[in-house]
Design a protein around this motif. Structure first.
Motif, PDB file in Angstrom:
ATOM      1  N   UNK A   1      59.362  82.202  13.277  1.00 45.60           N
ATOM      2  CA  UNK A   1      58.766  83.148  14.223  1.00 45.60           C
ATOM      3  C   UNK A   1      57.663  83.958  13.538  1.00 45.60           C
ATOM      4  N   UNK A   2      56.464  84.008  14.152  1.00 47.17           N
ATOM      5  CA  UNK A   2      55.408  84.798  13.520  1.00 47.17           C
ATOM      6  C   UNK A   2      55.707  86.298  13.580  1.00 47.17           C
ATOM      7  N   UNK A   3      54.971  87.067  12.788  1.00 46.89           N
ATOM      8  CA  UNK A   3      55.157  88.513  12.798  1.00 46.89           C
ATOM      9  C   UNK A   3      54.126  89.170  13.705  1.00 46.89           C
ATOM     10  N   UNK A   4      54.472  90.311  14.272  1.00 48.40           N
ATOM     11  CA  UNK A   4      53.478  91.032  15.070  1.00 48.40           C
ATOM     12  C   UNK A   4      52.350  91.563  14.187  1.00 48.40           C
TER      13      UNK A   4
ATOM     14  N   UNK B   1      58.412  92.109  22.977  1.00 53.23           N
ATOM     15  CA  UNK B   1      58.767  91.190  21.889  1.00 53.23           C
ATOM     16  C   UNK B   1      60.107  90.502  22.170  1.00 53.23           C
ATOM     17  N   UNK B   2      61.102  91.291  22.637  1.00 51.26           N
ATOM     18  CA  UNK B   2      62.409  90.684  22.897  1.00 51.26           C
ATOM     19  C   UNK B   2      62.332  89.604  23.966  1.00 51.26           C
ATOM     20  N   UNK B   3      61.570  89.854  25.015  1.00 53.18           N
ATOM     21  CA  UNK B   3      61.475  88.846  26.062  1.00 53.18           C
ATOM     22  C   UNK B   3      60.790  87.588  25.540  1.00 53.18           C
ATOM     23  N   UNK B   4      59.767  87.765  24.720  1.00 51.48           N
ATOM     24  CA  UNK B   4      59.093  86.596  24.153  1.00 51.48           C
ATOM     25  C   UNK B   4      60.065  85.818  23.261  1.00 51.48           C
ATOM     26  N   UNK B   5      60.883  86.550  22.508  1.00 49.21           N
ATOM     27  CA  UNK B   5      61.848  85.872  21.629  1.00 49.21           C
ATOM     28  C   UNK B   5      62.856  85.071  22.458  1.00 49.21           C
ATOM     29  N   UNK B   6      63.302  85.640  23.586  1.00 40.77           N
ATOM     30  CA  UNK B   6      64.243  84.906  24.448  1.00 40.77           C
ATOM     31  C   UNK B   6      63.603  83.614  24.965  1.00 40.77           C
ATOM     32  N   UNK B   7      62.335  83.706  25.375  1.00 40.61           N
ATOM     33  CA  UNK B   7      61.637  82.515  25.866  1.00 40.61           C
ATOM     34  C   UNK B   7      61.455  81.496  24.745  1.00 40.61           C
ATOM     35  N   UNK B   8      61.186  82.016  23.563  1.00 40.04           N
ATOM     36  CA  UNK B   8      60.988  81.144  22.409  1.00 40.04           C
ATOM     37  C   UNK B   8      62.296  80.405  22.085  1.00 40.04           C
TER      38      UNK B   8
END
Lengths: 341, 314
Positions: free
Chosen positions: A106-109, A317-324
């Protein structure tokens, strides 16, 4: 620095390189007003229809995976609460360092964004991952100039900025004086941005990046947003940012599209690239991807870069992580599988 | 009409009769010309009745193969939305007092009682039951709601305990809801089968995503009852459609806490169970017919919480 000056129509403004080049050597309030009010008005219906059309693109599988990673790289992971503690900032930084413990790829912000007095803590927590003004690593962004209202004397605002820069802030998110702007006192807004930009100067002569928050929710009209964007760029802003996140409506797709059009026009005029940062209210991957589409179709794909586009967000960020996680595992994930803060 | 009234005053009896006959035929014509208002049976997600995101529908036919209604056919994305709605609704429902949950479940029975005729009609048309048998099934379902309503504030008394411990502590165990429960409802017995799996999950405060079996029309009509029975939106979500298509997504969904496979006997339920194990779900295995009416079934969808608390020494 300077005592507040009465707004006079023929007042000479603080010299800002861009404004001097565009408006001529004798920069005055009159020249600025004529320039800003001479900008074409915004076709609100057309703008909203255009923005709505960005939601109709089909972005699936590999393009979706690429889009999600791009979104993460563009996030300014933010905590701006009165209740922020050093521990809260540390855990925010920990999240920026390892967004998803179950997937090291996972990339960093791009940055963590905190109040000015928390900059030192964020820098310390980032350790070697801190970019320290260079291009490699995570930046520390600080909100300054009496964020979020901007209602303080100029001396306080500038000192706020200098303190944050001295503590290590790589980026300063300043707020404009919306009251002055709505009064039509463009010169005051302009001068404040110029002076804040000056306060972003580090001892070694380099500058912290200056993001200018327009607080579009308080500017009321699209025409005002266009004028404020143009004004901020003229005064030396490196980024224009929609909102503080403390006022509703915060970032919307039409407003962001309009600001993207301004930076596109600025590039055509001068060849110089200015960044855009929508902030507040973008909490789902679906929304974030619509913004990426807006960027790509307004300014071109070159703008899909953390130097030129950022999301100010905390829950995105959390929603993107869930999609990822859904894309990598093939099953739907749940909020138990991401950290809360 | 106004004209015909004024003429009647002066008309002879024969004329009056003739005009009355004409009026009757006109009204008959109006009755036969009235267009049907067929109902589209939609999904029930988060307290609303949306169509399937996919736009798909399934035709429901009666025993003789005649068209009865279109029923929305849920997709995996509808399942995702349903789970999201169930998760959102869970804290409120689980946090409601047991007494309040009992009142709501009893209210479901009351409202069902008032709409008995509709349920009987649907069962007769789609399951080919006689009116008498359909009525019996609907009554059994209503009674089952009442039975479960009664358990809400009593279940903790039989499953909870004040444990004896060797120390100056209170040690109390209480059953708590498991969370979001995905249910594959029995394929038979329509409304009764559905009630037999949904009601026990609701008793302790779980929220539910249910894929009904054969009784697709009854399931959506039941959703209409639930929506008007003070059950908070999202506590029960109904996904009509193909269980074989939806079950794998629900079984693997990381935000689902329990999987009730009562009606999944015809599906590849072993794979579903394995998939559920990835995220440590509680799984109830398939059973023939309807789910038995036992407190054990209610407790199967609970977790035991044990609390230690010091005893004060005054």
């Amino acid at each position: 620095m300077t005592s507040p000056r009465p707004a006079s129509a023929s007042q000479a403004l603080a010299p800002a390189e861009r404004a001097v080049q565009l408006l001529g050597g004798d920069l005055s309030e009159v020249a600025l007003r004529q320039h800003l009010e001479g900008l074409p008005t915004v076709d609100a219906v057309g703008l909203e229809a255009r923005a709505a059309s960005f939601g109709t693109r089909s972005i699936k599988t590999t393009s979706k995976a690429a889009a999600l990673d791009t979104v993460i790289r563009m996030i300014d992971l933010t905590t701006l609460q009165g209740s922020d503690t050093r521990g809260k900032v540390r855990s925010l930084v920990a999240k920026a360092l390892v967004p998803d413990a179950s997937d090291p790829s996972t990339p960093r912000p791009a940055a963590v964004c905190v109040y000015g007095d928390m900059v030192g803590n964020a820098v310390e927590a980032l350790g070697s991952a801190w970019s320290a003004g260079k291009d490699d690593g995570i930046n520390v962004a600080a909100v300054a100039t009496a964020f979020p209202s901007g209602r303080a004397s100029i001396g306080v605002k500038l000192q706020d900025t200098r303190d944050a820069v001295a503590a290590g802030a790589d980026e300063i998110d300043m707020v404009i004086d919306r009251g002055a702007f709505l009064e039509g006192n463009y010169g005051k807004v302009f001068d404040e941005i110029v002076q804040t930009k000056d306060a972003c100067r580090r001892d070694d002569g380099t500058y912290a990046h200056l993001k200018v928050i327009l607080e579009t929710g308080e500017l009321v009209t699209y025409d005002n947003v266009r004028r404020a964007s143009w004004l901020s760029i003229l005064a030396g802003g490196d980024f224009i940012k929609t909102s503080t996140g403390k006022v509703q409506p915060a970032a919307t797709l039409p407003v962001t599209t309009l600001m993207l059009q301004v930076v596109r026009d600025w590039e055509r005029l001068t060849g110089e690239r200015i960044g855009v940062k929508p902030a507040g209210g973008i909490s789902t991957s679906k929304d974030a991807i619509k913004y990426l589409v807006a960027v790509a179709e307004t300014c071109g794909e070159a703008w899909l870069d953390p130097h030129l586009f950022r999301f100010g967000a905390s829950s995105l960020l959390n929603d993107v992580l869930l999609q990822r996680q859904k894309l990598t595992t093939g099953r739907y994930s749940g909020p138990d599988y991401v950290t809360i803060d | 009409m106004a004209t015909s009234k004024t003429t009647t005053a002066k008309a002879t009896t024969a004329e009056r009769t003739a005009s009355r006959t004409a009026a009757r035929t006109a009204s008959d014509r109006a009755a036969s010309a009235r267009l049907d208002v067929p109902k589209t049976y939609k999904l029930f997600i988060g307290g609303a009745f949306p169509r399937s995101e996919s736009g798909r529908v399934t035709e429901v036919t009666d025993a003789k193969g005649r068209f009865v209604a279109n029923v929305a056919k849920a997709s995996r994305k509808d399942a995702r939305e349903a789970v999201r709605a169930a998760r959102k609704a869970h804290p409120g429902w689980a946090g409601a007092t047991a007494y309040n949950r009992g009142q709501v479940l009893y209210r479901v029975a009351e409202v069902l009682e008032g709409r008995k005729a509709q349920f009987v009609d649907e069962l007769v048309r789609t399951e080919g039951l006689t009116a008498a048998r359909a009525a019996k099934q609907v009554e059994a379902a209503i009674d089952l709601w009442v039975w479960h309503a009664g358990w809400t504030d009593k279940i903790a008394a039989i499953a909870g305990n004040a444990n004896a411990v060797a120390g100056p502590y209170f040690n109390i165990s209480v059953p708590e809801p498991t969370g979001v429960v995905a249910i594959i409802a029995p394929q038979t017995d329509g409304l009764l089968g559905l009630t037999s799996v949904v009601a026990p999950a609701l008793v302790t405060g779980n929220s539910v995503v249910v894929v009904p079996g054969s009784a697709q029309l009854s399931a959506i009509s039941l959703a209409e009852v639930l929506a008007t029975s003070d059950l908070p939106g999202g506590v029960v979500n109904v996904l009509t459609g193909d269980a074989a298509e939806l079950a794998p997504w629900l079984a693997s969904h990381a935000d689902v806490n329990a999987l009730d496979l009562t009606g999944a006997g015809e599906l590849d339920w072993i794979t579903l169970e394995q998939s559920a194990a990835d995220t440590l779900k509680r799984v109830l295995r398939p059973e023939p017919g309807i789910a038995p009416e036992t407190p054990q079934r209610i407790l199967a969808l609970t977790e035991t919480k044990t609390i230690w608390h010091t005893k004060s020494r005054l």
